[in-house]
Design a protein around this motif. Structure first.
Motif, short mmCIF file in Angstrom:
data_model
loop_
_atom_site.label_atom_id
_atom_site.label_comp_id
_atom_site.label_asym_id
_atom_site.label_seq_id
_atom_site.Cartn_x
_atom_site.Cartn_y
_atom_site.Cartn_z
N PHE C 12 0.80 -1.17 -0.08
CA PHE C 12 0.22 -0.04 0.08
C PHE C 12 0.94 1.29 0.13
CE2 PHE C 12 -4.24 1.39 1.31
CZ PHE C 12 -5.13 0.48 1.18
N ASP C 13 1.80 1.31 0.98
CA ASP C 13 2.50 2.39 1.05
C ASP C 13 3.83 2.49 0.92
OD1 ASP C 13 0.68 4.53 2.36
OD2 ASP C 13 0.64 3.38 4.18
N LYS C 14 4.26 1.66 -0.15
CA LYS C 14 5.79 1.80 -0.30
C LYS C 14 6.03 2.93 -1.63
CE LYS C 14 7.49 -2.98 0.07
NZ LYS C 14 7.39 -4.45 -0.64
N GLU C 15 6.96 3.32 -1.46
CA GLU C 15 7.52 4.59 -2.33
C GLU C 15 8.65 4.12 -2.92
OE1 GLU C 15 6.07 7.55 -2.53
OE2 GLU C 15 4.90 7.90 -0.60
N TYR C 16 8.91 4.62 -4.22
CA TYR C 16 9.98 4.71 -4.89
C TYR C 16 11.08 5.72 -4.46
CZ TYR C 16 13.25 3.97 -8.81
OH TYR C 16 14.32 3.81 -9.36
N ASN C 17 12.17 5.49 -3.97
CA ASN C 17 13.09 6.59 -3.41
C ASN C 17 14.02 6.89 -4.84
OD1 ASN C 17 15.78 7.43 -2.62
ND2 ASN C 17 15.07 7.00 -0.57
N GLU C 18 14.03 7.87 -5.40
CA GLU C 18 14.45 8.03 -6.32
C GLU C 18 16.34 8.32 -6.50
OE1 GLU C 18 14.03 12.47 -8.12
OE2 GLU C 18 12.27 12.11 -6.87
N LEU C 19 16.79 8.39 -5.17
CA LEU C 19 18.18 8.47 -5.25
C LEU C 19 18.79 7.16 -4.96
CD1 LEU C 19 18.16 11.82 -2.72
CD2 LEU C 19 18.51 11.44 -5.19
N THR C 20 18.11 6.30 -4.26
CA THR C 20 18.68 5.04 -4.08
C THR C 20 18.14 4.01 -5.16
OG1 THR C 20 16.95 4.20 -2.55
CG2 THR C 20 18.58 5.28 -1.82
N GLY C 21 16.98 4.47 -5.86
CA GLY C 21 16.30 3.57 -6.86
C GLY C 21 15.71 2.28 -6.17
N SER C 22 15.41 2.24 -4.86
CA SER C 22 14.75 1.20 -4.28
C SER C 22 13.41 1.40 -3.69
CB SER C 22 15.67 0.52 -3.46
OG SER C 22 16.00 1.61 -2.30
N LEU C 23 12.50 0.56 -3.37
CA LEU C 23 11.47 0.79 -2.77
C LEU C 23 11.22 1.24 -1.04
CD1 LEU C 23 9.31 -1.94 -4.80
CD2 LEU C 23 9.24 0.73 -4.87
N ALA C 24 10.97 2.03 -0.57
CA ALA C 24 10.93 2.39 0.91
C ALA C 24 9.75 3.11 1.41
CB ALA C 24 12.01 3.15 1.04
N PHE C 25 9.50 3.08 2.55
CA PHE C 25 8.60 3.62 3.33
C PHE C 25 8.66 4.96 3.65
CE2 PHE C 25 7.68 -0.90 4.33
CZ PHE C 25 6.34 -0.82 3.70
N GLU C 26 7.80 6.06 3.38
CA GLU C 26 7.63 7.40 3.88
C GLU C 26 6.53 7.39 4.73
OE1 GLU C 26 8.87 10.36 0.84
OE2 GLU C 26 10.07 8.83 -0.11
#
Lengths: 164, 164, 164, 164
Positions: C12-26
Motif C-alpha cells: 500500500f504505502d511503498k514509495e520509490y526512492n529516486e536517489l537509491t532506486g529502491s522501494l521504501a516507506f515514507e
C-alpha cells in the motif's frame, strides 16, 4: 527525419513485480510512451538490453557503441539508467570518428514510467527534440536541459544532472 | 539560459468541474508539470489569459504579441489551445521585427493534463527543448515535431499537426 | 459511525526512492487516498508502524492487538502487507474476547498506491464498506471479496486471496 | 456469490474527446476498473445505456427497473450519474415487490475514471462490497457511505451525498 531509439533499461523501464514485491524489468514502455505523447516523429525502437545501469559492463557499452556505429540513422536516442549515463556517453564520444555525422542523445528517468509521478514522459519529449535540433555530437538530456557529454555529472545527493 | 513561459490556456489546462460536470479553467498546471519533469531550466511562468483558443480574439493576440515584444528573454514558450495556435504564431511572426533575436515556440495538448492519459508532459518537454536549441523565429512544437510557423496546419480530422 | 484506521505499512504505502532506486516507506498515503475517494465516513487514522509484513515480528503483532483492544471504536480497519496478513488476523482473533463487539477488517494492496496501476483505492473502498456492514469478527478484504480470518489464504503464485 | 452490474453511464464513464474538446461517452470502463482492482468477485457486466443522468427519461428508468426484475441475480450493482441517482433508486424501490430478495446498490463518481484524480475506483470497491454484505433493499453507495434509498439526497452545492 528518421530517429533510431536504442533501449538499454534503467529506471525508465522498471516495473513493480507484484508477486515478489520488488522492482524488475519486463518489456520497455517506450512504444506506449510515444503513443501517449502522440509522437509523429518517424522513430524505430530497438531494445539492446534491459538492465540497471549500475550493472552495465564494458562489454555492454561496447555493444551500444557498435550498434550506434552501424545504425544508418544520423540521429540516435538512447534510454539509459542515470547512474552511469555519463560513462556510456564518454564511451560513445571516444569511439565515434571525429567526422561522424551522428547526433546521439542519452536520456533516462528518476522515477519509473509505471509510476504516476514519473519524469519519463517529459524527458522523452525533451530528448527526442534535442536529438532533432542539435549538431552532431554526444549529449545527455535530463531535467529539461542538454549537456555535451564531457560537461556534465550526476549529483548523487540531489539526483540532478549538473554542468561541470 | 532563461526562458519565459506565457500561459494562455487551451486543452493543456482544462479541468473537470465536478459540480457542473463540465470542463473549465482554474489555475495553470505548468508549475506542477515542471516539477513533475524535475525541470532545472531557469524559467519564469506568467499567465496572460486562461481561455479556449477558439474564443481567442484579435485583442487577445495583440496582447500576446506585445508581451513577447516586451519580454527581456530571447527564448519564449507559449502554451496555447491547438485550434488556433497557427493563427497566433502567424500574428507573432508578422509583428516581430525581422532582426528580432527571439525564439518563440508555441505548444499545447490534445488531452488535458489533469487526465492521466495526457500528451501535455511530453509536449512541454519537447517545446522547452526546441526553444533552447533553435535559431530565432516562430515555431509550433506538437507531436514531438517542430514546424516553422508558416509550414504547418492542424488536421482537424485527426488532431495531428502536419507540414504544409 | 466512527471508524479507526490503523496503518502498518505494506505494499500500500511503498514509495520509490529516486536517489537509491529502491522501494521504501515514507509517510502513509491513507489520508490522500481518502481525499481522492471523497470519503465522508468519520475515520481517524493512526500509523502504528511502517514495515513490510515479511518483517513483522511477534512484538509488532502484539502491539497491533493491544491497539485494537484499547480502541474505543467498534469498527477498525487495518492496512497491512499481504504476505502475513492472515497471521495477523489470526493473532487478533485469538486475542480478542469472544464477547468482543469489534468488527476488524484487514486490507492491503498488490501494487503500491504511488503507482498509477494500484489496486489500493479499490481495496480501501471495499474494506471501509465491509467494516461498516459486517457483524463483529476478524476479516480480510482483498480482491473485492471478504473472508473470515480462518477461511482464507494468500496464493503466493497468483497473488490472489482464496477461500479455504 | 454472483453479482450483476448494470452500466447506465454517468460521470464514471465520461471520456474526453480530443477532436471536439468535449466530454462524451464511449465504452464503459467497468471491466478495466475491475481488472485494476484485481476483483475476484464473480460479476457479469451489462451496459443498459450510456447517458448523462440529467438526460435520463422515465422510459430509461422503466428499462432499468425491468432489467433488475428479470435478473436472476439477487445482488445487483448499478453505475449511474449522480444527479438523478436518487430518483432511479426511488423508482426501483417503488417497483420491486416487498418480498423481493434483491439487494440493489447504485453508485457513481464525481470525477470521470479517465481522469487520474477520479473517485470512481474507490466507489466501485465500496459499492461492490456493500452489495455483498447488505440485506435486500435499494441503496446508494457514495463517499464511502451507504444510504437507504429514501434517506439520502445529493447536496448540489458540495457534491456530497447526505443523510436526510
Amino acid at each position: 527525419m528518421s530517429i533510431r531509439i536504442f533501449v538499454t533499461g534503467g529506471t525508465f523501464d522498471k516495473e513493480y513485480n507484484e508477486l515478489t514485491g520488488s522492482l524488475a524489468f519486463e518489456d520497455t514502455h517506450l512504444p506506449e510512451m510515444l503513443r501517449l505523447g502522440r509522437c509523429r516523429v518517424d522513430v524505430s525502437v530497438r531494445t539492446l538490453m534491459m538492465i540497471d545501469s549500475l550493472e552495465m559492463t564494458d562489454a555492454d557499452r561496447a555493444l551500444i557503441v557498435e550498434q550506434c556505429r552501424q545504425a544508418p540513422e544520423s540521429r540516435i536516442l538512447i534510454t539509459h539508467g542515470t547512474d552511469t549515463m555519463v560513462e556510456t556517453a564518454a564511451a560513445l564520444a571516444a569511439a565515434l570518428a571525429p567526422e561522424s555525422r551522428q547526433t546521439i542523445v542519452l536520456t533516462g528517468a528518476m522515477i519509473p514510467y509505471a509510476f504516476g509521478s514519473s519524469d519519463g514522459l517529459f524527458n522523452l519529449g525533451s530528448a527526442l527534440s534535442f536529438v532533432q535540433a542539435l549538431a552532431p555530437g554526444v549529449y545527455i538530456a535530463m531535467n529539461g536541459r542538454c549537456f555535451e557529454w564531457n560537461r556534465v555529472r550526476k549529483n548523487r545527493e540531489t539526483g540532478v544532472f549538473e554542468a561541470i
